[in-house]
Write a protein that holds these residues in place. Structure first.
Motif, PDB file in Angstrom:
ATOM      1  N   ASN A   1       0.900  -1.286   0.063  1.00 52.95           N
ATOM      2  CA  ASN A   1      -0.030  -0.036   0.070  1.00 52.95           C
ATOM      3  C   ASN A   1       0.803   1.220  -0.012  1.00 52.95           C
ATOM      4  OD1 ASN A   1      -2.286  -1.482   0.016  1.00 52.95           O
ATOM      5  ND2 ASN A   1      -2.786  -1.426   2.151  1.00 52.95           N
TER       6      ASN A   1
ATOM      7  N   SER B   1      -3.545  -4.621  -3.163  1.00 49.99           N
ATOM      8  CA  SER B   1      -2.407  -3.699  -3.444  1.00 49.99           C
ATOM      9  C   SER B   1      -1.219  -4.701  -3.950  1.00 49.99           C
ATOM     10  CB  SER B   1      -2.057  -2.776  -2.380  1.00 49.99           C
ATOM     11  OG  SER B   1      -1.913  -3.502  -1.315  1.00 49.99           O
TER      12      SER B   1
ATOM     13  N   ASN C   1      -9.927   5.174  -0.541  1.00 49.19           N
ATOM     14  CA  ASN C   1      -8.649   4.772  -0.851  1.00 49.19           C
ATOM     15  C   ASN C   1      -7.722   6.354  -0.574  1.00 49.19           C
ATOM     16  OD1 ASN C   1      -8.288   2.154  -1.220  1.00 49.19           O
ATOM     17  ND2 ASN C   1      -9.507   2.651  -3.472  1.00 49.19           N
TER      18      ASN C   1
ATOM     19  N   GLU D   1      -4.320   6.626   1.909  1.00 49.99           N
ATOM     20  CA  GLU D   1      -2.874   6.782   1.410  1.00 49.99           C
ATOM     21  C   GLU D   1      -1.992   7.391   2.196  1.00 49.99           C
ATOM     22  OE1 GLU D   1      -3.059   8.990  -2.441  1.00 49.99           O
ATOM     23  OE2 GLU D   1      -3.944   7.355  -3.489  1.00 49.99           O
TER      24      GLU D   1
ATOM     25  N   ARG E   1      -8.838  -0.852   5.284  1.00 48.57           N
ATOM     26  CA  ARG E   1      -8.189  -1.140   4.287  1.00 48.57           C
ATOM     27  C   ARG E   1      -8.322  -2.750   4.028  1.00 48.57           C
ATOM     28  NH1 ARG E   1      -6.889   0.821   0.226  1.00 48.57           N
ATOM     29  NH2 ARG E   1      -8.186  -1.090  -0.458  1.00 48.57           N
TER      30      ARG E   1
ATOM     31  N   PRO F   1      -6.063  -0.459  -3.637  1.00 45.24           N
ATOM     32  CA  PRO F   1      -5.813   0.912  -3.672  1.00 45.24           C
ATOM     33  C   PRO F   1      -5.927   1.436  -5.230  1.00 45.24           C
ATOM     34  CG  PRO F   1      -4.403  -0.205  -2.247  1.00 45.24           C
ATOM     35  CD  PRO F   1      -5.104  -1.013  -3.010  1.00 45.24           C
TER      36      PRO F   1
END
Length: 976
Positions: free
Chosen positions: A103, A170, A715, A719, A739, A749
């Motif tokens: 991620n 991811s 998303n 981040e 997540r 993501p």
């Protein structure tokens, strides 16, 4: 010992032990890394961080990694390489540990851009100051073997195994990106290729395509290995010094016009047709035989530009569509469902349209059996293999559903069956009267032709099915013979009858949870037409007050299910939100509300966060549309009340629990969307908003469809580079929990799409036969980004023409000029780009091409001959294409554009030519010289005049243009 004397591992270890803030950690690193050689700093820091990241990454080390990536102290590529070598020597960590690292890497993918090439062989990096010394030439040390190199694909095998057994995340995204960047030579060993190939059926889609390309190169390398001569060995191993520049003068020049390669070109046209479905509505979708939207009929009309042989075009079109289904062996993906539906429904309807609208200049072949038989027989192994896989996948899906829901088995659908791909296609061709039964026996000997007879109601079965049983049911609707069209017809009828006739309970909820169903529907109902129908009937339709009075809660739940479906359609097809749902994603100031809305808002505040509870009285006092718009304002008022101490957090949580029930859960699409934007806007002041967001998102009853609708916003907040980490931690927001929930729903993501520049994407067109498998999407994305730029279409046209005329052909002269333009596939492809509508609300590029000063585009051209020849071919071909594929109304626009072009030519030809003494005026700055230079706008150079004259002659001498628009073409004759 000072920090500067510590090893990098010790620096990271001490920072971790002292819980040093990430920004201070970065400053410490910047001082430390300045004393290391640049070539070793990246690996030293990567090795040190990885020591603490695996096998279980602490959150503070993840913060250190994110900050180091953002500060360009280490690259994602270096971290990834160290992870690969770690996995070769250690047990594979848990999926959650790896995804938490990936991620962070994907939030700042330095070193993993599309232009990057990752070597197919990797050497284990040196680290922590243990840099290899370079031995002196001639010593015994220089004779020792170089460090062992390992196949990059073999290092990726542990991650491929993990991705094959877990949902898309991811991790699979970064693995797919890495494989797409691998250098093709030297190829991995056969055993590595076979193991990777064996994992293909179980891998996520983002890995399948690049891995298939990689393995395809391996197979090609193996098949041609014996053909590689001794002189080619160094080149194959990467010694580019052996490549010699080609002497243009030594290449034999042919005067023939090189046609565009059919299959790659048709592949782009298909991609563009599917893409433009979201702005191409259609009428008559509720008729027995719906009309085809123009974006698909253009596939037939454009064929005469690509080849003079209709049978050849039909064969390659069918071949391309069949391979789009069978080549990837990816049953059940959104791409595969769309490709399947287009083959078994779209192609027969397209051929039927061609048959009924056959142009004498471009007729459908009278003998269809020969081309159809040739294609089906040639692809029979691939088609049969896919059909077997489809059946196996369905059986596995049924078994999984029954294992998950032990209380009841999956009941097969009565009257519906999965046919093979060839059976479905041939049966549909017979059903649409494209071929007869006798011809079907010739086209596909031994294939049974089925007549369509609908079975049990798919719509009622979907509405009443349990959640675990939805996957096999959806696969049947997607792939069973005639099922998708029957389901679409049922659904349209239900929507048209609403709200007076309530739809079956849970129908819209189940459709919203299965995006592949929407993909199957889009073959019959274009997305904008579906959205228009939904909005008209479910969102803006008149209320049934009698039904509301009888059952206020049930009526509101049914309205909410419709809202959920509309939001899902908008998100899935990337359409614009209707006005009501756009308003439902923003909170208003109470002072801006009308008195009636204020009264409704106060009533809902008391009902949800007070002691009143939700009674029928408040439901009847507020229309569903008003409630939809007021909900974000309601949440905003609750947050403000907590901040001011009017209510406590327990009361807030208690009130939010109402949104976990079907009565109000449909409102969460707008509420979550508003919260995401508000948190981003308020930044570090958004702690209470995060508390509310976590409560809603992590609730057990939050509709999965509405999380998918808001995937981009959620998303964005998660981040590492969002800047929200302090408030996320202070508010207790469960980042890993959210997540993980998104990962479980298959919402990875959002990655920054690697997009080549427009010029780079255009260069691929010159080598279509060896273009990457995704070149169509790269070209479309590059064009879309260029059209959205400040100068938009005008800049896009200029970039395309510059790519044609400036870099490749400007230095060529003599008799080779015309031949080289004839051989340049980009010159032949450009009229397609100029004639198609590439973006919603943006007209075809023929308009800016004509409405800018065409000669001025070539002021820097050194060869007027090249500009004249190429521009004439592009303009003429684009007008021919526009005349063929544009509708009648658009044809009037084409006529108007030709008139403008003729007037432009007349104006330019009326200008005098600049003399030699004027051309010598360069670089002066005085007022007299400035006036002389400004006066040149009313004159043209001899080179520009040559371009204009060639364009004039080309238009004037074209019989087809003269026959269609003789009035304007005739005006050019008077110019000489």
């Amino acid at each position: 010992m000072s920090n500067l004397e510590l090893s990098m591992l010790e620096v990271v270890g001490q920072a971790y032990a002292r819980a040093l803030p990430p920004k201070k950690f970065v400053k410490l690193l910047q001082n430390r890394l300045g004393r290391l050689p640049e070539s070793t700093a990246d690996d030293d820091l990567a090795a040190a961080l990885l020591r603490y990241l695996l096998p279980n990454p602490p959150s503070i080390i993840l913060s250190y990694l994110a900050q180091a990536l953002a500060s360009s102290l280490v690259s994602s590529k270096a971290i990834l390489v160290h992870i690969l070598f770690y996995l070769s020597d250690n047990d594979v960590p848990t999926i959650s540990a790896l995804t938490s690292i990936t991620n962070v890497l994907l939030s700042n993918p330095t070193g993993l851009a599309e232009s990057t090439v990752i070597p197919s062989l990797l050497t284990q990096p040196f680290s922590n100051g243990k840099q290899a010394t370079v031995p002196d030439i001639g010593t015994s040390a220089s004779a020792t073997p170089s460090p062992t190199q390992t196949s990059t694909l073999s290092l990726l095998i542990p991650l491929l195994r993990l991705c094959a057994s877990t949902p898309s995340s991811s991790l699979s995204a970064i693995v797919g990106r890495t494989i797409s960047l691998l250098a093709p030579f030297p190829a991995p060993s056969l055993d590595v290729g076979l193991e990777a190939g064996g994992l293909l059926p179980n891998l996520p889609e983002e890995i399948v395509n690049p891995l298939r390309n990689c393995l395809g190169e391996l197979m090609a390398d193996l098949s041609t290995h014996d053909m590689v001569g001794p002189n080619n060995t160094d080149i194959q191993m990467g010694d580019v010094s052996q490549l010699q520049p080609v002497d243009v003068g030594s290449v034999p020049v042919t005067t023939g016009d090189t046609p565009l390669p059919l299959r790659p070109t048709i592949s782009f046209l298909l991609h563009q047709a599917h893409r433009s479905s979201k702005w191409s509505p259609s009428t008559g979708y509720d008729q027995p035989t719906p009309s085809l939207p123009t974006n698909y009929t253009q596939l037939i009309k454009i064929g005469s530009y690509l080849t003079s042989n209709p049978a050849e075009y039909l064969s390659v079109l069918l071949e391309t569509c069949l391979l789009d289904v069978a080549e990837h062996m990816s049953v059940g993906t959104i791409h595969n469902v769309r490709a399947w539906q287009f083959v078994v429904e779209g192609i027969p309807r397209l051929f039927k349209w061609w048959k009924e609208n056959s142009d004498p200049k471009w007729p459908i072949p009278t003998d269809l059996t020969t081309p159809l038989n040739a294609v089906i027989q040639a692809l029979l192994p691939s088609v049969a293999g896919f059909s077997d896989l489809m059946t196996q996948t369905y059986v596995s899906s049924v078994q999984s559903a029954e294992a998950e829901d032990e209380s009841s088995g999956f009941t097969p659908l009565e009257g519906w069956q999965l046919l093979s791909l060839q059976e479905s296609l041939i049966s549909k061709l017979v059903q649409f009267d494209i071929i007869s039964l006798e011809e079907a026996a010739i086209v596909a000997p031994g294939v049974t032709v089925h007549t369509f007879s609908p079975g049990e109601s798919l719509l009622k079965r979907l509405a009443g099915e349990s959640t675990p049983h939805l996957p096999p049911l959806v696969q049947l609707i997607d792939y069973a013979y005639g099922a998708a069209s029957s389901f679409a017809a049922e659904l349209v009828e239900v929507i048209q009858g609403a709200p007076q006739i309530p739809p079956p309970e849970n129908l819209f909820v189940h459709i919203s949870s299965q995006p592949k169903l929407l993909t199957a529907l889009s073959t019959y109902i274009p997305p904008p037409s579906l959205l228009d129908l939904l909005v008209r009937q479910l969102l803006n339709g008149s209320l049934d007050e009698a039904a509301r009075a009888d059952d206020p809660q049930g009526y509101l739940i049914r309205f909410g299910e419709g809202v959920m479906l509309i939001q899902t359609v908008v998100a899935h097809f990337e359409l614009d939100l209707p006005d009501l749902l756009h308003d439902a994603r923003r909170a208003n100031n109470v002072s801006d509300l009308s008195s009636s809305h204020k009264e409704c808002l106060n009533g809902w505040v008391r009902a949800i966060f007070g002691s009143d509870g939700i009674e029928d009285q408040i439901l009847l006092a507020t229309s569903p549309q008003e409630l939809c718009k007021l909900t974000p304002t309601l949440i905003q008022q609750a947050i403000a009340a907590v901040a001011s101490g009017q209510i406590d957090l327990d009361t807030l949580h208690s009130g939010l629990s109402y949104f976990s029930q079907p009565l109000l859960s449909w409102c969460l699409g707008g509420v979550i969307g508003w919260l995401c934007r508000e948190i981003e806007r308020q930044g570090l002041l958004s702690a209470l908003h995060l508390v509310v967001l976590q409560d809603l998102v992590m609730g057990h009853a939050c509709p999965e469809a509405l999380l998918r609708v808001n995937a981009e916003g959620l998303n964005g907040l998660l981040e590492p580079t969002s800047g929200l980490r302090p408030v996320l931690e202070s508010s207790g927001f469960d980042v890993s929990g959210v997540r993980n929930k998104l990962d479980q729903l298959g919402i990875p993501p959002v990655l920054p799409l690697p997009c080549p520049s427009l010029r780079s994407a255009l260069q691929v067109i010159r080598q279509l036969e060896i273009a990457p498998s995704d070149w169509q999407s790269s070209l479309s994305l590059s064009l879309d980004l260029s059209l959205r730029s400040v100068q938009g279409p005008t800049s896009t046209v200029k970039d395309i023409l510059d790519e044609i005329f400036l870099p490749s052909l400007v230095d060529l002269n003599g008799s080779a000029t015309t031949a080289l333009i004839n051989r340049d596939t980009l010159v032949k492809f450009t009229p397609i780009i100029f004639a198609l509508q590439l973006r919603e609300s943006t007209p075809p590029l023929l308009l800016p091409l004509i409405r800018i000063n065409i000669p001025s585009l070539f002021q820097t051209i050194r060869s007027a001959e090249v500009a004249a020849e190429g521009l004439t071919r592009i303009v003429k071909s684009t007008f021919h294409l526009a005349a063929e594929i544009w509708s009648e109304d658009e044809g009037n626009v084409a006529e108007s554009l030709l008139k403008e072009l003729v007037e432009e030519v007349e104006y330019e030809m009326s200008k005098p030519v600049i003399g030699a003494e004027e051309l010598s005026v360069t670089g002066e700055t005085g007022p007299i010289d400035k006036k002389r230079r400004m006066g040149r706008s009313e004159k043209i150079t001899s080179g520009q005049k040559e371009v204009i004259e060639a364009l004039m002659r080309g238009l004037r001498d074209d019989d087809d243009l003269r026959g269609r628009w003789g009035e304007y073409i005739g005006r050019l004759e008077r110019l000489g």
